[in-house]
Design an enzyme around this catalytic site. Structure first.
Site, PDB file in Angstrom:
ATOM      1  N   CYS A  75      14.144   7.280   2.284  1.00 44.49           N
ATOM      2  CA  CYS A  75      13.496   6.346   3.201  1.00 44.49           C
ATOM      3  C   CYS A  75      13.147   5.144   2.337  1.00 44.49           C
ATOM      4  CB  CYS A  75      12.249   6.950   3.831  1.00 44.49           C
ATOM      5  SG  CYS A  75      11.390   5.765   4.884  1.00 44.49           S
ATOM      6  N   SER A 107       8.462   6.629   3.582  1.00 44.74           N
ATOM      7  CA  SER A 107       8.519   8.014   3.137  1.00 44.74           C
ATOM      8  C   SER A 107       8.917   8.935   4.270  1.00 44.74           C
ATOM      9  CB  SER A 107       7.138   8.420   2.617  1.00 44.74           C
ATOM     10  OG  SER A 107       6.190   8.164   3.632  1.00 44.74           O
ATOM     11  N   CYS A 108       9.654   8.402   5.255  1.00 44.44           N
ATOM     12  CA  CYS A 108      10.017   9.205   6.416  1.00 44.44           C
ATOM     13  C   CYS A 108      10.837  10.403   5.964  1.00 44.44           C
ATOM     14  CB  CYS A 108      10.763   8.354   7.435  1.00 44.44           C
ATOM     15  SG  CYS A 108       9.706   7.038   8.063  1.00 44.44           S
TER      16      CYS A 108
END
Lengths: 100, 207
Positions: free
Chosen positions: B106, B110-111
């Protein structure tokens, strides 16, 4: 110049740090609070991201992960009129007093 | 504590107090309860890479399940009892093969497929990985000690707030006849992100 969060291809020679960060209890609770606010429809992932992405470069790069979340959560709660930064300041003072 | 650049110290003290203050105010104002927060924390803690490994090992063992998983991951998760909350971002499973090796990142944040494999590892959220993986994916793979054949195409998949990816690692040779439980032990968190490969069968103790 890409925005502060847009890191793909950003020059970076740092080695990847493989060590795991043991979560502190307050970070675990911020993570959970974020989920609770999401479930109650008081924030969604895009809003949290937008708030994190509005941090200035120095802040963005110096804060740890859940510190950024905390800064973003404050922006969103204040923005929505759920609380004011003054109320948070006052509560912080009370908590500090309690720690003595 | 500060050696990992995780900002312990003054910042942590400042933000932990502000977080505690916001939490206390939310509870006082009746927006949520402490029980809501602790229940959510336990729910988040309950998800781990072992859950992903169990699902992906089932896909290795059952080709029909694998087809369903690649076509519609969420329906396939549900078959195994993993019911994603309605608010959860969409998760897609992408298969690594002899020809193509996928890795997830990501770049913006921080996906991560948290609803299935829990919180991301620290390095996934840090700037070095996010910056470098799209510019030099093979260099990043080397940093993780992962060697691929020259001819393998490397694809980097960028996640977003709405779409997250779980990598189905290539099933290692010599794993025929292993039970699903044994197979799941070969599937590491790194292999589900694509920075690593599934472990070789020799690397786990046989029981």
């Amino acid at each position: 110049m890409p925005k502060v969060h847009d890191r793909g291809g950003w020059p970076n020679d740092d080695p990847i740090d493989h060590s795991e960060h043991e979560m502190e209890e307050w970070e675990r609770q911020v993570d959970a609070l974020n989920g609770v606010l999401g479930d109650k429809g008081l924030k969604n992932t895009d809003q949290l991201r937008r708030a994190i992405e509005s941090l200035d470069l120095a802040t963005y790069e110096s804060l740890a992960y859940y510190e950024k979340w905390t800064a973003a959560m404050e922006m969103l709660l204040v923005e929505q009129g759920i609380m004011t930064s003054e109320e948070i300041d006052a509560k912080v003072a009370v908590l500090k007093e309690g720690q003595k | 504590m500060a050696e990992n650049g995780h900002g312990h110290g003054d910042n942590a003290e400042y933000y932990s107090l502000r977080a505690a203050a916001m939490q206390a105010l939310l509870i006082e104002k009746g927006v949520c309860t402490l029980d809501d927060i602790m229940t959510m924390a336990d729910k988040i803690d309950s998800r781990s890479p072992e859950d992903g490994a169990k699902i992906l090992a089932h896909a290795w063992a059952d080709p029909e399940y694998k087809k369903r998983l690649l076509a519609n991951a969420e329906a396939a998760f549900l078959e195994l009892g993993y019911d994603l909350p309605e608010t959860s971002p969409k998760i897609t499973v992408v298969e690594n093969t002899d020809e193509v090796h996928n890795m997830a990142v990501c770049t913006l944040c921080s996906c991560f497929p948290r609803a299935i494999i829990g919180r991301p590892p620290a390095w996934y959220k840090e700037l070095a990985y996010r910056s470098k993986v799209v510019a030099d994916p093979r260099g990043v793979l080397q940093e993780f000690g992962t060697e691929l054949d020259e001819g393998v195409q490397v694809r980097v998949i960028d996640s977003s707030a709405d779409y997250r990816y779980l990598i189905l690692p290539k099933r290692p040779a010599g794993t025929e006849g292993m039970s699903e439980e044994q197979l799941a032990k070969l599937i590491t968190q790194e292999s589900m992100i694509g920075v690593g490969l599934a472990l070789a069968p020799e690397s786990i103790p046989t029981s």
